[in-house]
Design an enzyme around this catalytic site. Structure first.
Site, mmCIF file in Angstrom:
data_model
loop_
_atom_site.group_PDB
_atom_site.id
_atom_site.type_symbol
_atom_site.label_atom_id
_atom_site.label_comp_id
_atom_site.label_asym_id
_atom_site.label_seq_id
_atom_site.Cartn_x
_atom_site.Cartn_y
_atom_site.Cartn_z
ATOM 1 N N SER A 280 72.696 46.455 23.506
ATOM 2 C CA SER A 280 71.181 45.909 23.707
ATOM 3 C C SER A 280 71.011 44.736 22.848
ATOM 4 O O SER A 280 71.828 44.146 22.344
ATOM 5 C CB SER A 280 70.318 47.057 23.337
ATOM 6 O OG SER A 280 70.299 47.273 22.075
ATOM 7 N N LYS A 281 69.455 44.372 23.196
ATOM 8 C CA LYS A 281 69.080 43.104 22.555
ATOM 9 C C LYS A 281 69.607 43.162 20.752
ATOM 10 O O LYS A 281 69.626 42.100 20.213
ATOM 11 C CB LYS A 281 67.778 43.026 22.804
ATOM 12 C CG LYS A 281 67.363 42.448 24.324
ATOM 13 C CD LYS A 281 65.983 41.837 24.683
ATOM 14 C CE LYS A 281 65.722 41.658 25.865
ATOM 15 N NZ LYS A 281 65.093 42.972 26.515
ATOM 16 N N ARG A 282 69.416 44.297 20.392
ATOM 17 C CA ARG A 282 69.449 44.563 19.046
ATOM 18 C C ARG A 282 70.919 43.786 18.604
ATOM 19 O O ARG A 282 70.994 43.416 17.358
ATOM 20 C CB ARG A 282 69.397 45.940 18.677
ATOM 21 C CG ARG A 282 68.041 46.142 18.399
ATOM 22 C CD ARG A 282 67.983 47.814 18.126
ATOM 23 N NE ARG A 282 69.047 48.589 19.000
ATOM 24 C CZ ARG A 282 70.043 49.319 18.432
ATOM 25 N NH1 ARG A 282 70.444 49.268 17.379
ATOM 26 N NH2 ARG A 282 70.868 50.027 19.367
ATOM 27 N N HIS A 283 72.016 43.974 19.491
ATOM 28 C CA HIS A 283 73.223 43.344 18.878
ATOM 29 C C HIS A 283 73.271 41.868 19.257
ATOM 30 O O HIS A 283 74.478 41.256 18.547
ATOM 31 C CB HIS A 283 74.255 44.402 20.027
ATOM 32 C CG HIS A 283 74.212 45.604 19.726
ATOM 33 N ND1 HIS A 283 73.694 46.500 20.834
ATOM 34 C CD2 HIS A 283 74.897 46.135 18.882
ATOM 35 C CE1 HIS A 283 73.953 47.786 20.273
ATOM 36 N NE2 HIS A 283 74.684 47.651 19.075
#
Ligand code: GLU
Ligand code: ZN
Length: 489
Positions: free
Chosen positions: A253-256
């Protein structure tokens, strides 16, 4: 049997790396088997539809160089390939399900369904539709119709028994019917089908033989199989693809980091590296080989080597692949990729001038080895085209060194630079090193400030090659400027 596979995205967001991987697997599988790769746009959710996403889908496939055999724009025998243009077909087939008793109209209002949900929550009951309209009386129904209620169509899911299907990757998947969704909606009140109905009808009518899609669609599997059975059709062969995860084992996800293809494109990744790396997330040829061109995948890809366990998306590994491919590209492709970046970033004029172009071409051997991303080119060779406007003293004076030492050392380089053109870069390196010995300073204590003085940055291509490309006169001028700045402060 001719292999026919499809990529069937919904244009409700930008193409992300997981979708790209699904598209690649389908495309390679079709190619490796001399089959057909079909593109189908699943745009029946009109509330989430976006024109921009559709354009992004087309741009993505074009950028990757993935051409489809049948699909929107291009057409084909089983079109149209955009679901919103097929509503008549879905209505016709939906009617058949009503007639055969496999589907029924539901007149429950939004309000009633909300109340039901609240009641279930309060009483800790299982969520989901209560099948009220399976037993609705004619009277009740007529009343609701007269009130203007537009019904939805629901699949009648049996409460007893089991449903199973075979999956090439995961083996046999079986679900108790009571655990499958309760009577999912097939047609919405707006006359559009839902994903389940449209997907099954199209896969059948388009003669799809294999379904390669993400594992998140497994819960839909039994519903689809029920639909195939209700129509009296043979389901296709399933292969659910392993999840794409970040290094922490959580769904990517965007967190990565970047997840949409456009972010990678704009971030300096090239298709060669991306295709190679992404295809290896959840697929491998053997446990050794890492490098594959698109053409090689088109020959070698097979379903047997799709892994069961999640694929880890490692950004560092992707960077490494990207750098490796940049190294291997031929000069003209490298030029085609990098010059637009230099033009866009204002490093060179737009369009690039002839003299700038020849500087660029001369510099190719020294920057080629140093790029990880195409965008690295800006910092790498900006010094060849532009004067250094300001020196950052923090960078010019290395930690642990005094300003006065830097002034002293840099001053000594000027006379050596004057003699620069009488030697090769290797000889010059020797000469400058000898000077360091003579002055009793470490090589780095001379080379680093000299590099910063000449190129404006610590991260530049090999120093003596850089000076040669820049021209020793310019290098001397810059060293003098740097000395001015050091003395002023
Ligand atoms: N439209 C679905 C998606 O967005 C297709 C899933 C499938 O392949 O069945 O991925
Ligand atoms: Zn109902």
């Amino acid at each position: 049997m001719e292999v026919r596979v499809r990529y069937a995205p919904s244009p409700t967001g930008l193409q992300h790396i997981g979708g790209v991987r699904t598209a690649l697997f389908n495309y390679f599988f079709a190619k490796a088997n001399g089959g057909k790769f079909i593109l189908r746009v699943e745009d029946t959710d009109r509330t989430r539809y976006s024109e921009e996403s559709l354009q992004d889908l087309y741009d993505t496939l074009e950028w990757l160089g993935i051409d489809y055999d049948e699909g929107p724009v291009k057409g084909g025998e089983y079109g149209p390939y955009v679901q919103s243009e097929r509503t008549e077909i879905y209505r016709e087939y939906a009617q058949k399900l009503v007639e055969s008793g496999n589907a029924y109209y539901c007149y429950c209002t939004e309000e009633r369904l909300n109340e039901l949900r609240e009641y279930q929550q309060e009483n800790k009951l299982d969520p989901g539709y209560d099948r009220k309209c399976q037993h609705i009386t004619n009277e009740e129904r007529d009343k609701l119709i007269s009130q203007g209620v537009k019904p939805v169509l629901r699949l009648k899911v049996p409460t007893e028994g089991k449903t199973s299907f075979d999956d090439i990757v995961l083996g046999k998947i079986t679900r108790k019917n009571k655990d499958v969704m309760v009577d999912p909606i097939l047609m919405k009140a707006d006359g559009f089908p839902t994903y389940h109905l449209a997907n099954v009808i199209d896969d059948h009518l388009m003669k799809i033989t294999h379904i390669l899609r993400a594992q998140e669609w497994i819960p839909s599997g039994p519903v689809h199989v029920m639909l195939y059975n209700a129509f009296g059709w043979e389901p296709p062969i399933y292969a659910h693809l392993p999840m794409v995860m970040g290094k922490d084992g959580k769904k990517l996800s965007k967190r990565h980091g970047a997840t949409s293809l456009i972010q990678f494109r704009e971030g300096g990744y090239i298709k060669e590296g991306l295709i190679n790396y992404v295809t290896l997330v959840g697929w491998s040829f053997d446990d050794k080989r890492e490098f594959f061109t698109k053409e090689e995948f088109e020959e070698l890809f097979c379903l047997e080597k799709i892994s069961k366990s999640p694929g880890i998306f490692d950004y560092k590994k992707l960077d490494w692949f990207n750098g490796q491919y940049l190294r291997k590209l031929d000069d003209s492709r490298l030029e085609e990729l990098l010059i637009p970046i230099l033009e866009k970033e204002g490093v060179v004029s737009n369009p690039i001038s002839d003299s700038q172009k020849s500087i660029f071409l001369n510099a190719m051997p020294i920057f080629r080895e140093r790029l990880t991303l195409t965008t690295d080119i800006v910092d790498c060779i900006n010094f060849l085209f532009n004067d250094i406007e300001t020196y950052d003293l923090e960078v010019l004076v290395p930690k642990k060194m005094e300003k006065i030492q830097v002034i002293n050392i840099l001053s000594h380089t000027i006379s050596l630079l004057e003699d620069f053109n009488n030697h090769t870069p290797e000889e010059n390196e020797e000469i400058f090193k000898n000077k360091c010995d003579e002055l009793g300073v470490k090589v780095g204590d001379m080379f680093m400030p000299l590099r910063v003085a000449v190129t404006g940055t610590k991260a530049s291509p090999p120093l003596f090659e850089s000076i040669k490309l820049l021209g020793y006169e310019k290098a001397i001028e810059r060293v003098k400027n740097a000395l001015e700045v050091l003395k002023q402060e």
